[in-house]
Write an enzyme that holds these catalytic residues in place. Sequence first.
Site, PDB file in Angstrom:
ATOM      1  N   TRP A  36       0.740  -1.155   0.016  1.00 20.30           N
ATOM      2  CA  TRP A  36      -0.097  -0.088  -0.070  1.00 20.30           C
ATOM      3  C   TRP A  36       0.712   1.229   0.081  1.00 20.30           C
ATOM      4  O   TRP A  36       0.461   2.286  -0.157  1.00 20.30           O
ATOM      5  CB  TRP A  36      -0.960   0.015   1.191  1.00 20.30           C
ATOM      6  N   ARG A  37       2.367   1.068   0.163  1.00 14.94           N
ATOM      7  CA  ARG A  37       2.917   2.247   0.249  1.00 14.94           C
ATOM      8  C   ARG A  37       3.450   2.472  -1.277  1.00 14.94           C
ATOM      9  O   ARG A  37       4.255   3.645  -1.589  1.00 14.94           O
ATOM     10  CB  ARG A  37       4.135   2.152   0.965  1.00 14.94           C
ATOM     11  N   GLU A  49      -5.361   1.024   5.486  1.00 16.37           N
ATOM     12  CA  GLU A  49      -5.470   1.539   6.773  1.00 16.37           C
ATOM     13  C   GLU A  49      -6.707   0.884   7.784  1.00 16.37           C
ATOM     14  O   GLU A  49      -6.386   0.489   8.919  1.00 16.37           O
ATOM     15  CB  GLU A  49      -5.834   2.970   6.704  1.00 16.37           C
ATOM     16  N   GLN A  54      -5.738  -3.334  14.339  1.00 16.33           N
ATOM     17  CA  GLN A  54      -5.710  -4.672  14.747  1.00 16.33           C
ATOM     18  C   GLN A  54      -5.207  -5.823  14.179  1.00 16.33           C
ATOM     19  O   GLN A  54      -5.439  -6.813  14.539  1.00 16.33           O
ATOM     20  CB  GLN A  54      -7.071  -4.875  15.384  1.00 16.33           C
ATOM     21  N   GLY A  93     -10.201 -10.921  11.497  1.00 17.45           N
ATOM     22  CA  GLY A  93     -10.837 -10.957  12.504  1.00 17.45           C
ATOM     23  C   GLY A  93     -11.630  -9.605  12.687  1.00 17.45           C
ATOM     24  O   GLY A  93     -11.301  -8.702  11.692  1.00 17.45           O
ATOM     25  N   TYR A  94     -12.153  -9.184  13.624  1.00 18.82           N
ATOM     26  CA  TYR A  94     -12.919  -7.872  13.837  1.00 18.82           C
ATOM     27  C   TYR A  94     -13.544  -7.425  12.466  1.00 18.82           C
ATOM     28  O   TYR A  94     -13.140  -6.390  11.953  1.00 18.82           O
ATOM     29  CB  TYR A  94     -11.796  -6.654  13.849  1.00 18.82           C
ATOM     30  N   CYS A 214      18.319   6.148  17.092  1.00 18.60           N
ATOM     31  CA  CYS A 214      17.336   7.121  16.827  1.00 18.60           C
ATOM     32  C   CYS A 214      17.635   8.365  16.226  1.00 18.60           C
ATOM     33  O   CYS A 214      18.799   9.121  16.772  1.00 18.60           O
ATOM     34  CB  CYS A 214      16.351   7.317  18.057  1.00 18.60           C
TER      35      CYS A 214
HETATM   36 FE1  SF4 Z   1      14.119   8.162  19.901  1.00 16.30          FE
HETATM   37 FE2  SF4 Z   1      13.079   9.236  22.218  1.00 16.30          FE
HETATM   38 FE3  SF4 Z   1      12.163   6.944  21.092  1.00 16.30          FE
HETATM   39 FE4  SF4 Z   1      14.531   6.823  22.159  1.00 16.30          FE
HETATM   40  S1  SF4 Z   1      12.505   7.466  23.328  1.00 16.30           S
HETATM   41  S2  SF4 Z   1      14.033   5.851  20.317  1.00 16.30           S
HETATM   42  S3  SF4 Z   1      15.276   8.908  21.549  1.00 16.30           S
HETATM   43  S4  SF4 Z   1      11.975   8.958  20.234  1.00 16.30           S
END
Ligand code: SF4
Length: 368
Positions: A36-37, A49, A54, A93-94, A214
């Site tokens: 779907w992307r 979507e 679920q 389901g659902y 992150c």
């Molecule tokens: Fe990133 Fe904050 Fe999530 Fe850690 S808690 S992965 S720093 S958004």
Amino acid sequence: MATDCTTQTLKDAKERQSFRRKLLAWFDKHKRDMPWRRTRDPYQIWLSEIMLQQTTVAMAGPKFTAFVAAFPTVHALAAADEQQVLRLWEGLGYYRRARGLHAAAKVIVAEHDGQLPRDVKSLMALPGVGRYTAGAVASFAYDVSAPIVETNTQRVLARLTGYRGEVVGGAGQRHIWEAAESLLPATGAGKFNLALMELGALVCKPSDPRCNECPVTAHCTAFAAGLQSEIPKLAAKVKVTAVREATVVVRKSGRVLLRQRAKGERWEGMWDFPRFPLDGEGPLFVRRELVDKVRDQTGVDIEPGGLLKTLKHGVTRYRITLDCYEARAAGGRVRSTDASPVRWTPLAELGDLPLSVTARKIATLIAG
Ligand code: SF4
């Protein structure tokens, strides 16, 4: 409730811009490919979507492809028979989602010339479409600057803003939606929303978020305070209730007895073997109960046989132990109502009917 949150790091426009830039660069590198992307077709985006509510990505993928092949347009879905729609939905389901999708397709054809509306308000007026789905369709398909909040983004936003209250309550939801809205770019909202979801799915996981991978640690209040494992604060766990049920495969001349589930029942509109809560203990009481309850549900008298299989499955907060018995018809007449038709069905036709997940397992078992 302590909400003790701060949006310090995301408060000014410069910070928000920096946050978006890092998130989008990360997304370009790490985004997963999903069927779907690959499309901007509003119908397919809406369908995906609804399916993903679920349901896991792995499970929804093949179903999505099959559904689009069977009903390639809103018009095709609107013109379909509900039983066909439920059969294709089987396993997800659902089932209320499938019925809502079908009902909404009819509204889209009747009132929107077969085109999904672009604005959140009109989308939310469709059956089964809530604020999240409306925002997803508007932003992914039309790039309308609409926020979305679902499990992944909710977690990311709670951590980013250091929100320490419960996120599922009214105040928590207000905070999270406001945060989602405040971060949206003026253009490219769809990609931004997808990137935030992907960050939650791949990096900012429910437990043990991978903060060292992150891209937005510099903007994260929870990370700065070392509170990643305490945020978001989860609502008390729903107590699971154990339930015992029985289902009976009643045979007669190569056919089995099926009953369509009535409006308001679990799995409304799906076909099932006679099924009911089981109260009796001990073989004699169970046997009596099987005879009485099958007759009550279908009008058919049975001669119970042995236990075929015991299945365990969960439905919402219930943990169900389902004893599946065999039986042969011993008299009586099928008693069908408009609300809940009952019929003798050749084994070969079970594949065409929408069945509950457990009924499908039993159908597979007796076919083999
Ligand atoms: Fe990133 Fe904050 Fe999530 Fe850690 S808690 S992965 S720093 S958004």
